[in-house]
Motif scaffolding. Structure first.
Motif, PDB file in Angstrom:
ATOM      1  N   MET A 214      36.369  28.812  32.727  1.00  0.00           N
ATOM      2  CA  MET A 214      36.998  30.509  32.867  1.00  0.00           C
ATOM      3  C   MET A 214      36.936  30.660  34.570  1.00  0.00           C
ATOM      4  SD  MET A 214      35.764  32.558  29.616  1.00  0.00           S
ATOM      5  CE  MET A 214      34.234  31.647  29.184  1.00  0.00           C
ATOM      6  N   ARG A 215      37.986  31.315  34.972  1.00  0.00           N
ATOM      7  CA  ARG A 215      37.987  31.598  36.314  1.00  0.00           C
ATOM      8  C   ARG A 215      38.020  30.580  37.286  1.00  0.00           C
ATOM      9  NH1 ARG A 215      36.455  37.550  37.744  1.00  0.00           N
ATOM     10  NH2 ARG A 215      37.730  38.551  35.993  1.00  0.00           N
ATOM     11  N   GLN A 216      38.570  29.366  36.770  1.00  0.00           N
ATOM     12  CA  GLN A 216      38.512  28.112  37.486  1.00  0.00           C
ATOM     13  C   GLN A 216      39.253  28.201  39.044  1.00  0.00           C
ATOM     14  OE1 GLN A 216      39.820  25.329  34.473  1.00  0.00           O
ATOM     15  NE2 GLN A 216      41.873  25.411  35.084  1.00  0.00           N
TER      16      GLN A 216
ATOM     17  N   ARG B 155      44.946  33.765  49.160  1.00  0.00           N
ATOM     18  CA  ARG B 155      44.753  35.112  48.924  1.00  0.00           C
ATOM     19  C   ARG B 155      45.020  36.006  50.037  1.00  0.00           C
ATOM     20  NH1 ARG B 155      39.298  38.428  46.922  1.00  0.00           N
ATOM     21  NH2 ARG B 155      38.917  38.075  49.282  1.00  0.00           N
TER      22      ARG B 155
ATOM     23  N   PHE C 203      45.147  40.836  45.942  1.00  0.00           N
ATOM     24  CA  PHE C 203      44.908  40.215  44.638  1.00  0.00           C
ATOM     25  C   PHE C 203      46.336  40.481  44.135  1.00  0.00           C
ATOM     26  CE2 PHE C 203      43.581  40.552  40.388  1.00  0.00           C
ATOM     27  CZ  PHE C 203      43.513  39.054  40.298  1.00  0.00           C
TER      28      PHE C 203
ATOM     29  N   ILE D  53      44.851  27.052  33.662  1.00  0.00           N
ATOM     30  CA  ILE D  53      45.099  28.563  33.079  1.00  0.00           C
ATOM     31  C   ILE D  53      46.016  29.487  34.072  1.00  0.00           C
ATOM     32  CG2 ILE D  53      42.852  29.309  33.756  1.00  0.00           C
ATOM     33  CD1 ILE D  53      42.824  31.419  31.408  1.00  0.00           C
TER      34      ILE D  53
ATOM     35  N   SER E 231      46.571  35.041  37.004  1.00  0.00           N
ATOM     36  CA  SER E 231      47.104  36.391  36.365  1.00  0.00           C
ATOM     37  C   SER E 231      45.772  37.395  36.402  1.00  0.00           C
ATOM     38  CB  SER E 231      47.753  36.482  35.401  1.00  0.00           C
ATOM     39  OG  SER E 231      48.644  37.697  35.137  1.00  0.00           O
ATOM     40  N   ASP E 232      45.891  38.394  35.594  1.00  0.00           N
ATOM     41  CA  ASP E 232      44.895  39.261  35.082  1.00  0.00           C
ATOM     42  C   ASP E 232      44.989  39.948  33.830  1.00  0.00           C
ATOM     43  OD1 ASP E 232      42.422  40.126  36.795  1.00  0.00           O
ATOM     44  OD2 ASP E 232      43.106  41.903  35.601  1.00  0.00           O
TER      45      ASP E 232
ATOM     46  N   LEU F  14      44.648  42.930  33.269  1.00  0.00           N
ATOM     47  CA  LEU F  14      45.034  44.355  33.604  1.00  0.00           C
ATOM     48  C   LEU F  14      46.634  44.564  34.041  1.00  0.00           C
ATOM     49  CD1 LEU F  14      41.658  45.425  35.526  1.00  0.00           C
ATOM     50  CD2 LEU F  14      42.501  45.756  33.182  1.00  0.00           C
TER      51      LEU F  14
ATOM     52  N   PHE G 180      42.810  47.241  43.224  1.00  0.00           N
ATOM     53  CA  PHE G 180      41.876  46.722  43.387  1.00  0.00           C
ATOM     54  C   PHE G 180      40.819  47.144  44.875  1.00  0.00           C
ATOM     55  CE2 PHE G 180      43.478  44.118  40.059  1.00  0.00           C
ATOM     56  CZ  PHE G 180      42.252  43.717  39.215  1.00  0.00           C
TER      57      PHE G 180
ATOM     58  N   TYR H 156      39.148  49.804  29.962  1.00  0.00           N
ATOM     59  CA  TYR H 156      39.583  50.011  31.511  1.00  0.00           C
ATOM     60  C   TYR H 156      40.536  51.149  31.488  1.00  0.00           C
ATOM     61  CZ  TYR H 156      37.297  45.815  33.154  1.00  0.00           C
ATOM     62  OH  TYR H 156      36.316  44.716  33.165  1.00  0.00           O
TER      63      TYR H 156
ATOM     64  N   PHE I 124      40.857  37.578  25.787  1.00  0.00           N
ATOM     65  CA  PHE I 124      39.440  37.910  26.449  1.00  0.00           C
ATOM     66  C   PHE I 124      38.918  39.267  25.849  1.00  0.00           C
ATOM     67  CE2 PHE I 124      41.006  35.064  29.444  1.00  0.00           C
ATOM     68  CZ  PHE I 124      40.016  34.130  29.573  1.00  0.00           C
TER      69      PHE I 124
ATOM     70  N   THR J 193      36.192  41.025  26.548  1.00  0.00           N
ATOM     71  CA  THR J 193      35.003  40.905  27.552  1.00  0.00           C
ATOM     72  C   THR J 193      34.121  42.268  26.925  1.00  0.00           C
ATOM     73  OG1 THR J 193      36.225  40.214  29.461  1.00  0.00           O
ATOM     74  CG2 THR J 193      34.336  41.447  29.893  1.00  0.00           C
TER      75      THR J 193
HETATM   76  O1  CP3 Z   1      40.462  31.822  35.019  1.00  0.00           O
HETATM   77  C1  CP3 Z   1      41.313  32.007  35.671  1.00  0.00           C
HETATM   78  O2  CP3 Z   1      41.366  31.045  36.634  1.00  0.00           O
HETATM   79  C2  CP3 Z   1      42.590  32.756  35.434  1.00  0.00           C
HETATM   80  C3  CP3 Z   1      42.737  34.067  36.131  1.00  0.00           C
HETATM   81  C4  CP3 Z   1      42.068  35.275  35.535  1.00  0.00           C
HETATM   82  C5  CP3 Z   1      41.585  36.302  36.616  1.00  0.00           C
HETATM   83  N1  CP3 Z   1      41.025  37.107  35.679  1.00  0.00           N
HETATM   84  C6  CP3 Z   1      41.671  36.310  37.870  1.00  0.00           C
HETATM   85  C7  CP3 Z   1      41.014  37.223  38.651  1.00  0.00           C
HETATM   86  C8  CP3 Z   1      41.789  35.546  34.291  1.00  0.00           C
HETATM   87  C9  CP3 Z   1      41.769  34.688  32.829  1.00  0.00           C
HETATM   88  C10 CP3 Z   1      41.008  37.052  34.467  1.00  0.00           C
HETATM   89  C11 CP3 Z   1      40.593  37.707  33.273  1.00  0.00           C
HETATM   90  C12 CP3 Z   1      39.988  38.996  33.309  1.00  0.00           C
HETATM   91  N2  CP3 Z   1      40.168  39.985  34.451  1.00  0.00           N
HETATM   92  C13 CP3 Z   1      39.047  39.643  32.512  1.00  0.00           C
HETATM   93  C14 CP3 Z   1      38.558  38.930  31.398  1.00  0.00           C
HETATM   94  C15 CP3 Z   1      37.561  37.794  31.413  1.00  0.00           C
HETATM   95  C16 CP3 Z   1      36.017  38.101  31.961  1.00  0.00           C
HETATM   96  O3  CP3 Z   1      35.913  37.961  33.182  1.00  0.00           O
HETATM   97  O4  CP3 Z   1      35.534  38.839  31.128  1.00  0.00           O
HETATM   98  C17 CP3 Z   1      38.646  40.716  33.015  1.00  0.00           C
HETATM   99  C18 CP3 Z   1      37.556  41.754  32.487  1.00  0.00           C
HETATM  100  C19 CP3 Z   1      39.406  41.096  34.043  1.00  0.00           C
HETATM  101  C20 CP3 Z   1      39.494  42.311  34.894  1.00  0.00           C
HETATM  102  C21 CP3 Z   1      38.901  42.176  36.446  1.00  0.00           C
HETATM  103  N3  CP3 Z   1      39.810  41.477  37.230  1.00  0.00           N
HETATM  104  C22 CP3 Z   1      37.994  42.478  37.131  1.00  0.00           C
HETATM  105  C23 CP3 Z   1      36.865  43.213  36.460  1.00  0.00           C
HETATM  106  C24 CP3 Z   1      38.021  42.160  38.406  1.00  0.00           C
HETATM  107  C25 CP3 Z   1      37.003  42.292  39.612  1.00  0.00           C
HETATM  108  C26 CP3 Z   1      36.106  41.277  39.482  1.00  0.00           C
HETATM  109  C27 CP3 Z   1      35.175  41.278  40.575  1.00  0.00           C
HETATM  110  O5  CP3 Z   1      34.228  40.573  40.335  1.00  0.00           O
HETATM  111  O6  CP3 Z   1      35.628  41.764  41.661  1.00  0.00           O
HETATM  112  C28 CP3 Z   1      39.226  41.226  38.310  1.00  0.00           C
HETATM  113  C29 CP3 Z   1      39.920  40.696  39.585  1.00  0.00           C
HETATM  114  C30 CP3 Z   1      40.258  39.104  39.479  1.00  0.00           C
HETATM  115  N4  CP3 Z   1      40.632  38.531  38.539  1.00  0.00           N
HETATM  116  C31 CP3 Z   1      39.698  38.225  40.449  1.00  0.00           C
HETATM  117  C32 CP3 Z   1      40.107  36.989  39.888  1.00  0.00           C
HETATM  118  C33 CP3 Z   1      40.351  35.374  40.696  1.00  0.00           C
HETATM  119  C34 CP3 Z   1      38.944  38.344  41.759  1.00  0.00           C
HETATM  120  C35 CP3 Z   1      39.898  39.022  42.686  1.00  0.00           C
HETATM  121  C36 CP3 Z   1      39.760  38.675  44.045  1.00  0.00           C
HETATM  122  O7  CP3 Z   1      40.350  37.848  44.540  1.00  0.00           O
HETATM  123  O8  CP3 Z   1      39.250  39.295  44.789  1.00  0.00           O
END
Ligand code: CP3
Length: 352
Positions: free
Chosen positions: A27-29, A41, A47, A74, A77-78, A80, A92, A155, A208, A210
């Motif tokens: 997850m988040r790979q 980025r 983002f 995967i 995307s996000d 949101l 963001f 959210y 997801f 969460t």
């Molecule tokens: O897994 C992957 O590689 C695919 C990409 C993916 C992202 N977000 C990229 C992302 C996936 C599957 C998500 C899902 C996601 N996004 C969830 C559910 C999974 C979980 O983690 O519980 C949630 C709750 C979100 C909402 C979200 N998006 C948050 C709370 C944040 C901020 C996180 C932080 O720590 O700042 C994001 C941003 C986000 N989504 C990033 C990534 C790579 C970081 C953004 C950046 O590059 O600054």
């Protein structure tokens, strides 16, 4: 015609078929722990531009596959993107996470929420899916995803990350009918969105949830699980002559795995607070299980990481139906080489 899959371990494991070894993805790979992600980025500017530019989303989706022997990609995307497409104004903020400028609070806000057309406002997502499928050229299957309605509603109502969930739980307890209306509309949006991802080429789906784990058991069933059920019931489950498996993941949802398995999903994500042996007893091999190394393990030494990988594999035990993963997303300060140690250890210790 899309290229035939060269590696279908992930799809076979979700179908609880025998595999030569346990497949693994993370997850988040594609994320901030990878220097090449940070570079892309930076090039994108921010983002959301990265998410909404298919060429760039495709590029970062493939980055972790070029470094590690992962068994699935995967979509980058996000979750949101849906509320953003509903017009809530997503941004963001560095160090703050996501913020909605127009959170949903009142009856009027909820009644005027549109169900976004995936072919229109979310077209950039399905375009990314098609492009990624083309670039993958059958290397590994592509996972599409969305947030659960409850998690998206958190959210949308709070307007940003929260620790006490006061606004969204306030709405749930004081205006249950309105909360149900919000969740229904969100569930319908998610269903259309995920089906569009499948039509564009997603070969598996993950939802997801969460924040389902912050609810009481009764509230979880009524406000989170019921809407994931509604989505599962509305999904296209076959494409290109093959099953499109659906995985549900409720973080901190260990107590509800049995109920989640009853939705008719193919697999369940398990976080690191539930032993896989216990998860397996609860679900009685009705579904595949995905997980569940504590993401913090990757801060440890390579030797210690290998021990913990072995422990997770042993806790699942014999038989098919295990997909190795972390119990939640990889942390941004992890050394990428440590993820490589984990991935290689999964192959080494699970070879049959
Ligand atoms: O897994 C992957 O590689 C695919 C990409 C993916 C992202 N977000 C990229 C992302 C996936 C599957 C998500 C899902 C996601 N996004 C969830 C559910 C999974 C979980 O983690 O519980 C949630 C709750 C979100 C909402 C979200 N998006 C948050 C709370 C944040 C901020 C996180 C932080 O720590 O700042 C994001 C941003 C986000 N989504 C990033 C990534 C790579 C970081 C953004 C950046 O590059 O600054």
């Amino acid at each position: 015609m899309p290229a035939p899959l060269k590696n279908d371990l992930y799809l076979r494991a979700l179908g609880r078929e025998n595999t030569e070894r346990t497949p693994v993805w993370v997850m988040r790979q594609a994320g901030r722990y990878l220097p090449e992600y940070l570079e892309t980025r930076k090039r994108a500017g921010d983002f959301m531009t990265l998410c909404s530019t298919p060429e760039l989303a495709c590029e970062v989706t493939l980055q972790p596959l070029d470094r590690f022997n992962l068994d699935a990609a995967i979509l980058f995307s996000d979750i949101l993107t849906i509320p953003d497409a509903m017009g809530l104004g997503l941004r963001f903020e560095a160090g703050e996470g996501p913020i909605f400028d127009k959170p949903v609070r009142t009856r009027a806000d909820i009644e005027s929420l549109p169900v976004p057309d995936p072919a229109d406002e979310l077209r950039y997502v399905t375009d990314a899916v098609s492009l990624i499928r083309r670039e993958l050229d059958g290397r590994v299957p592509l996972i599409g995803f969305s947030g659960s309605p409850w998690t998206l509603a958190v959210y949308m109502v709070e307007g940003r990350g929260t620790k006490d969930f006061s606004k969204v739980k306030g709405l749930m307890f004081s205006e249950p009918a309105l909360m149900h209306q919000l969740l229904e509309r969100t569930a319908d949006s998610v269903t259309a969105y995920l089906n569009a991802q499948v039509e564009a080429g997603a070969q598996s789906l993950m939802i997801f949830d969460t924040w389902g784990g912050v609810l009481s058991p009764a509230m979880y069933r009524e406000y989170s699980l019921a809407y994931m059920q509604r989505i599962v019931d509305g999904l296209k489950r076959e494409a290109e002559g093959r099953r499109v498996p659906v995985v549900l993941f409720t973080k901190n949802g260990g107590a509800w795995l049995d109920a989640m398995a009853d939705t008719g999903c193919d697999g369940l994500g398990v976080d690191w607070t539930t032993d896989l042996a216990v998860a397996r007893q609860l679900t009685e091999d009705r579904v595949a299980l995905q997980g569940n190394l504590d993401p913090s393990t990757l801060y440890a030494t390579p030797e210690r990481i290998r021990e913990e990988v072995k422990r997770v594999l042993e806790s699942y035990g014999h038989g098919p139906g295990h997909v190795f993963n972390l119990g939640h997303g990889i942390h941004q300060h992890v050394n990428p080489d440590h993820l490589g140690v984990m991935v290689d250890a999964v192959s080494e210790f699970s070879a049959r």
